[in-house]
Design a protein around this motif. Sequence first.
Motif, PDB file in Angstrom:
ATOM      1  N   LEU A   1      27.732  39.278  43.930  1.00 42.39           N
ATOM      2  CA  LEU A   1      28.470  40.530  43.737  1.00 42.39           C
ATOM      3  C   LEU A   1      28.031  41.280  42.478  1.00 42.39           C
ATOM      4  N   ASP A   2      27.921  40.584  41.372  1.00 39.76           N
ATOM      5  CA  ASP A   2      27.526  41.241  40.116  1.00 39.76           C
ATOM      6  C   ASP A   2      26.105  41.798  40.196  1.00 39.76           C
TER       7      ASP A   2
ATOM      8  N   ALA B   1      26.261  44.913  42.200  1.00 39.53           N
ATOM      9  CA  ALA B   1      26.881  45.967  41.396  1.00 39.53           C
ATOM     10  C   ALA B   1      25.860  46.641  40.471  1.00 39.53           C
TER      11      ALA B   1
ATOM     12  N   ILE C   1      24.154  49.881  41.639  1.00 36.54           N
ATOM     13  CA  ILE C   1      24.875  51.159  41.589  1.00 36.54           C
ATOM     14  C   ILE C   1      24.196  52.102  40.594  1.00 36.54           C
TER      15      ILE C   1
ATOM     16  N   LEU D   1      28.992  46.139  48.525  1.00 40.26           N
ATOM     17  CA  LEU D   1      30.168  45.843  47.696  1.00 40.26           C
ATOM     18  C   LEU D   1      31.450  46.001  48.509  1.00 40.26           C
TER      19      LEU D   1
ATOM     20  N   PHE E   1      36.027  42.706  40.915  1.00 32.61           N
ATOM     21  CA  PHE E   1      35.965  44.159  41.081  1.00 32.61           C
ATOM     22  C   PHE E   1      36.610  44.895  39.909  1.00 32.61           C
TER      23      PHE E   1
ATOM     24  N   ILE F   1      33.884  46.343  38.153  1.00 35.10           N
ATOM     25  CA  ILE F   1      33.001  47.171  38.974  1.00 35.10           C
ATOM     26  C   ILE F   1      33.653  48.496  39.349  1.00 35.10           C
TER      27      ILE F   1
ATOM     28  N   LEU G   1      32.135  52.406  40.200  1.00 35.64           N
ATOM     29  CA  LEU G   1      32.200  52.964  41.552  1.00 35.64           C
ATOM     30  C   LEU G   1      32.918  54.307  41.551  1.00 35.64           C
TER      31      LEU G   1
END
Length: 158
Positions: A38-39, A42, A45, A60, A72, A75, A79
């Motif tokens: 996940l990181d 991220a 982005i 994501l 999140f 994150i 976003l």
Amino acid sequence: MKENIMATLTAKDDKVACAFADKIIAESQKTDKWYEYLDDFALLIHHPKSLVRNRAFHILAANAQWDEQNRFDSIIPVLLAHITDEKPITARQCMKDLAQIGLAKPQYIPRILSCLQRAGASRYKDSMRPLIEKDIAETQKLLTNADLSGFQHNASNT
């Protein structure tokens, strides 16, 4: 392996990169197999190429349902900044993916709605403004309804 994943998602061959992203998204709908990255997703982005940013948003969003560790939290601010991405297509994708994230992580709905309310379409060309405004309205409606139904559900459980 992580380097290979990131290299494939940012490959110059967009067909290869999109196919791999689609695979990750499809698998992420069913399992948390990709959540450990996940990181890393991220980080994409911030990529200068809007197609890579779009892929990252989709991945994501597909993994939000697995976020029991609240990763999140770090994150979501990034976003939210892309609601007004320089590329209107990317801003539109971001809004749609934020709707999915909000449904999976209702604690973010107020922040998402607040940013949508402040977002304007005036920075985009006239041809894109109505589409952006429509996406803002649709995302607000979806998340407002989800927020209200969650509130009603929680109120009935107390």
